[in-house]
Write a protein that holds these residues in place. Structure first.
Motif, PDB file in Angstrom:
ATOM      1  N   GLU A  54       0.828  -1.210   0.000  1.00 22.68           N
ATOM      2  CA  GLU A  54       0.000   0.000   0.000  1.00 22.68           C
ATOM      3  C   GLU A  54       0.863   1.260   0.000  1.00 22.68           C
ATOM      4  OE1 GLU A  54      -2.388  -0.667   3.403  1.00 22.68           O
ATOM      5  OE2 GLU A  54      -3.768  -2.042   2.386  1.00 22.68           O
ATOM      6  N   ASP A  58       0.947   4.133  -2.968  1.00 24.33           N
ATOM      7  CA  ASP A  58       0.781   5.567  -2.716  1.00 24.33           C
ATOM      8  C   ASP A  58       1.752   6.390  -3.551  1.00 24.33           C
ATOM      9  OD1 ASP A  58      -1.278   5.238  -0.929  1.00 24.33           O
ATOM     10  OD2 ASP A  58      -0.023   5.407   0.863  1.00 24.33           O
ATOM     11  N   TRP A  64      -4.928   5.474  -6.098  1.00 18.80           N
ATOM     12  CA  TRP A  64      -5.256   4.067  -6.343  1.00 18.80           C
ATOM     13  C   TRP A  64      -6.382   3.546  -5.454  1.00 18.80           C
ATOM     14  CZ3 TRP A  64      -4.876   0.290  -2.575  1.00 18.80           C
ATOM     15  CH2 TRP A  64      -4.217   0.652  -1.402  1.00 18.80           C
ATOM     16  N   SER A  65      -6.513   4.088  -4.251  1.00 17.50           N
ATOM     17  CA  SER A  65      -7.464   3.533  -3.283  1.00 17.50           C
ATOM     18  C   SER A  65      -8.876   4.098  -3.399  1.00 17.50           C
ATOM     19  CB  SER A  65      -6.947   3.763  -1.863  1.00 17.50           C
ATOM     20  OG  SER A  65      -6.823   5.147  -1.587  1.00 17.50           O
ATOM     21  N   LYS A  66      -9.105   5.014  -4.336  1.00 12.72           N
ATOM     22  CA  LYS A  66     -10.418   5.656  -4.434  1.00 12.72           C
ATOM     23  C   LYS A  66     -11.531   4.646  -4.739  1.00 12.72           C
ATOM     24  CE  LYS A  66     -10.776   9.618  -6.564  1.00 12.72           C
ATOM     25  NZ  LYS A  66     -10.627  10.680  -7.606  1.00 12.72           N
ATOM     26  N   GLU A  67     -11.235   3.633  -5.544  1.00 13.36           N
ATOM     27  CA  GLU A  67     -12.241   2.642  -5.927  1.00 13.36           C
ATOM     28  C   GLU A  67     -12.080   1.330  -5.151  1.00 13.36           C
ATOM     29  OE1 GLU A  67     -14.604   3.557  -7.928  1.00 13.36           O
ATOM     30  OE2 GLU A  67     -13.674   5.513  -8.252  1.00 13.36           O
ATOM     31  N   ARG A  68     -11.368   1.378  -4.043  1.00 12.21           N
ATOM     32  CA  ARG A  68     -11.109   0.155  -3.285  1.00 12.21           C
ATOM     33  C   ARG A  68     -12.397  -0.417  -2.719  1.00 12.21           C
ATOM     34  NH1 ARG A  68      -6.097  -0.426   0.973  1.00 12.21           N
ATOM     35  NH2 ARG A  68      -6.156  -2.711   1.161  1.00 12.21           N
ATOM     36  N   ASP A  72     -12.164  -7.239   0.597  1.00  8.23           N
ATOM     37  CA  ASP A  72     -11.232  -7.822  -0.367  1.00  8.23           C
ATOM     38  C   ASP A  72     -10.529  -8.975   0.333  1.00  8.23           C
ATOM     39  OD1 ASP A  72      -9.770  -8.140  -2.732  1.00  8.23           O
ATOM     40  OD2 ASP A  72      -8.230  -6.705  -2.134  1.00  8.23           O
ATOM     41  N   TRP A  77      -8.366  -7.696  -5.325  1.00  6.88           N
ATOM     42  CA  TRP A  77      -8.313  -6.337  -5.875  1.00  6.88           C
ATOM     43  C   TRP A  77      -6.948  -5.705  -5.633  1.00  6.88           C
ATOM     44  CZ3 TRP A  77      -7.716  -1.214  -4.390  1.00  6.88           C
ATOM     45  CH2 TRP A  77      -8.165  -0.258  -5.316  1.00  6.88           C
ATOM     46  N   LEU A  78      -6.395  -5.894  -4.438  1.00  6.01           N
ATOM     47  CA  LEU A  78      -5.092  -5.332  -4.117  1.00  6.01           C
ATOM     48  C   LEU A  78      -3.995  -5.988  -4.965  1.00  6.01           C
ATOM     49  CD1 LEU A  78      -3.634  -3.289  -2.363  1.00  6.01           C
ATOM     50  CD2 LEU A  78      -3.340  -5.068  -0.630  1.00  6.01           C
ATOM     51  N   GLN A  81      -3.971  -4.206  -8.274  1.00  2.00           N
ATOM     52  CA  GLN A  81      -3.319  -2.900  -8.185  1.00  2.00           C
ATOM     53  C   GLN A  81      -1.799  -3.054  -8.062  1.00  2.00           C
ATOM     54  OE1 GLN A  81      -5.269  -0.100  -8.649  1.00  2.00           O
ATOM     55  NE2 GLN A  81      -6.747  -1.750  -8.986  1.00  2.00           N
ATOM     56  N   THR A 125      -4.907   9.891  -1.879  1.00  2.00           N
ATOM     57  CA  THR A 125      -6.274   9.396  -2.090  1.00  2.00           C
ATOM     58  C   THR A 125      -6.971  10.118  -3.241  1.00  2.00           C
ATOM     59  OG1 THR A 125      -7.071  10.915  -0.365  1.00  2.00           O
ATOM     60  CG2 THR A 125      -6.582   8.646   0.293  1.00  2.00           C
TER      61      THR A 125
END
Length: 244
Positions: A54, A58, A64-68, A72, A77-78, A81, A125
């Motif tokens: 993570e 960043d 990247w985390s806006k649509e997390r 999960d 999903w991670l 990414q 974010t």
């Protein structure tokens, strides 16, 4: 600030992908036969690896985390990414040479701390406008603290700070160089005064109401604005105080 170590980042991503890979059960031995798949590593190992990845994301994929997703559980999903970030790291030079003019990049993390630290979480974010506003607030606060001037702020503060007038009681000045009676001394301080005035008049105040639009997108505009506040921060940080 130290630049991101690409080799280290890719290694951490690979380790996370290995730990969270879904593998089949080994039913070669005796006992209960298991069907389906399970994660190669333990949940603890996966959680620790996710934390590191993570931090890499960043830096490599801002926003990247806006649509997390909320859940999960298998890190699917991670993992996706992380794979994207790995491609970005490994092919960065190739992308620059084939998709653009290979111009030098500007890394927000290398800006002056006053222009970056307070807004870093917003930037990561995808809240680029808020990151710029945090830079404006921080540079103003640091300047007030350096001069002991809590009675004025922003435009008025910098107009007084870089004034060519002699310091007065309760109103010290910032000096970028010694007064040798030449034009350079006067130009430096007039320029800094006008520059700060422009930042707080044209960016900070309108920015409190509505983010500005740009052909390069919100992120590019915000990066340029952060760079401007970073330059002002460096001037203030390096300046001497006359009349403290």
């Amino acid at each position: 600030m130290t630049k991101l170590n690409h080799e280290w980042a890719v290694k951490e991503i690979d380790q996370f992908l290995h730990i969270t890979d879904q593998v089949g059960y080994d039913n070669s031995g005796g006992g209960v036969v298991m069907f389906g798949t399970h994660m190669r590593g333990s949940q603890t190992e996966a959680s620790q690896g996710a934390h590191v990845v993570e931090q890499v994301l960043d830096r490599v994929l801002p926003g990247w985390s806006k649509e997390r997703p909320v859940r999960d559980g298998k890190f699917a999903w991670l993992r996706d990414q992380a794979s994207r970030a790995k491609a970005a790291l490994q092919r960065e030079t190739e992308f620059a040479e084939n998709l653009g003019d290979n111009a030098p990049d500007m890394d927000a993390a290398n800006l002056h701390p006053w222009a970056w630290q307070n807004g870093r979480s917003f930037w990561n974010t995808g809240h680029f406008h808020q990151a710029v506003m945090q830079a404006a607030i921080r540079v103003n606060a640091e300047t007030q603290a350096k001069l002991g001037r809590m009675d004025v702020s922003e435009t008025a503060l910098f107009n007084e700070a870089f004034s060519l007038d002699a310091p007065k009681e309760g109103a010290p000045r910032l000096r970028l160089t010694k007064d040798d009676g030449g034009k350079t001394y006067q130009n430096l301080h007039r320029g800094a005064r006008s520059f700060a005035d422009g930042l707080y008049t044209a960016i900070r105040n309108p920015g409190m109401h509505k983010p500005q639009e740009s052909d390069g997108g919100e992120e590019q505009l915000a990066l340029e604005q952060l760079a401007a506040f970073s330059l002002l921060a460096r001037w203030v940080d390096q300046a001497g105080v006359d009349g403290a």
